[in-house]
Design a protein around this motif. Structure first.
Motif, PDB file in Angstrom:
ATOM      1  N   ASP A 123       0.969  -1.285   0.072  1.00 34.45           N
ATOM      2  CA  ASP A 123       0.024  -0.048   0.060  1.00 34.45           C
ATOM      3  C   ASP A 123       0.833   1.114  -0.229  1.00 34.45           C
ATOM      4  N   GLY A 124       0.453   2.130  -0.772  1.00 33.85           N
ATOM      5  CA  GLY A 124       1.299   3.396  -0.847  1.00 33.85           C
ATOM      6  C   GLY A 124       2.307   3.662  -1.969  1.00 33.85           C
ATOM      7  N   VAL A 125       2.694   2.362  -2.439  1.00 33.67           N
ATOM      8  CA  VAL A 125       3.779   2.437  -3.443  1.00 33.67           C
ATOM      9  C   VAL A 125       3.216   2.285  -4.647  1.00 33.67           C
ATOM     10  N   LEU A 126       3.462   3.165  -5.578  1.00 31.26           N
ATOM     11  CA  LEU A 126       2.485   3.167  -6.932  1.00 31.26           C
ATOM     12  C   LEU A 126       3.560   2.926  -8.102  1.00 31.26           C
ATOM     13  N   THR A 127       3.171   2.153  -9.156  1.00 33.31           N
ATOM     14  CA  THR A 127       3.893   2.173 -10.213  1.00 33.31           C
ATOM     15  C   THR A 127       3.195   2.330 -11.475  1.00 33.31           C
ATOM     16  N   LEU A 128       3.643   2.322 -12.579  1.00 37.58           N
ATOM     17  CA  LEU A 128       3.053   2.436 -13.816  1.00 37.58           C
ATOM     18  C   LEU A 128       3.205   1.371 -14.563  1.00 37.58           C
ATOM     19  N   LYS A 129       2.073   0.881 -15.270  1.00 38.81           N
ATOM     20  CA  LYS A 129       2.150  -0.488 -15.740  1.00 38.81           C
ATOM     21  C   LYS A 129       2.027  -0.346 -17.261  1.00 38.81           C
ATOM     22  N   GLY A 130       2.656  -1.560 -17.969  1.00 42.87           N
ATOM     23  CA  GLY A 130       2.398  -1.427 -19.447  1.00 42.87           C
ATOM     24  C   GLY A 130       3.828  -0.817 -20.165  1.00 42.87           C
TER      25      GLY A 130
END
Length: 154
Positions: free
Chosen positions: A100-107
């Motif tokens: 939770d709280g760690v964000l990434t971009l996908k694709g």
């Protein structure tokens, strides 16, 4: 003793500038200077007081977590509440954080696609949280040079 006093004075200046909504850049003289640790020390109080802090991490998350532990910041207590980490390294390498709280971009990501996806991610997060103010810290931004073909554009 003098270097400790100089570091404390520099830390006070950084905290003062951040609290005045100014942009602060910390440039290390060399790898052994650990100037980037001052940035983490400067935001520690904000995180602990519940202010929103957004960290953009360009190196593996384990490096950031280790550095936060070194400055005494209990990141696990705040992640997903008032502390959010955008994992650029994980986004580029396709690593799922699973926290939770760690964000990434996908694709697919290249320099141009990254910028568009990152802007959408920030807008979505700000719209959902509606923070009054946010402190943003770029951790080890030199990683931009390893991750992107045109780091100046990004």
């Amino acid at each position: 003793m003098r270097s400790v006093n100089n570091e404390n004075r520099l830390l006070e200046l950084i905290i003062s500038a951040l609290s005045s909504n100014k942009i602060v850049g910390i440039v290390d003289r060399g790898i052994a200077s650990f100037g980037y640790m001052l940035g983490l020390k400067a935001i520690k109080g904000d995180v602990e007081r519940g202010k929103y802090v957004w960290i953009v991490s360009y190196d593996p998350l384990q490096s950031l977590f280790r550095d936060m532990e070194r400055v005494g910041l209990n990141y696990e207590e705040h992640l997903g509440k008032n502390l959010f980490i955008f994992d650029v390294f994980g986004s580029i390498k396709g690593i799922e954080p699973g926290m939770d709280g760690v964000l990434t971009l996908k694709g697919y990501l290249d320099d141009n696609v990254f910028i568009v996806k990152y802007q959408k991610l920030i807008s979505k997060l700000i719209d959902s949280l509606k923070p009054e103010e946010v402190t943003v810290l770029g951790h080890l931004e030199s990683g931009l040079c390893r991750l992107f073909k045109n780091p100046v554009r990004v």
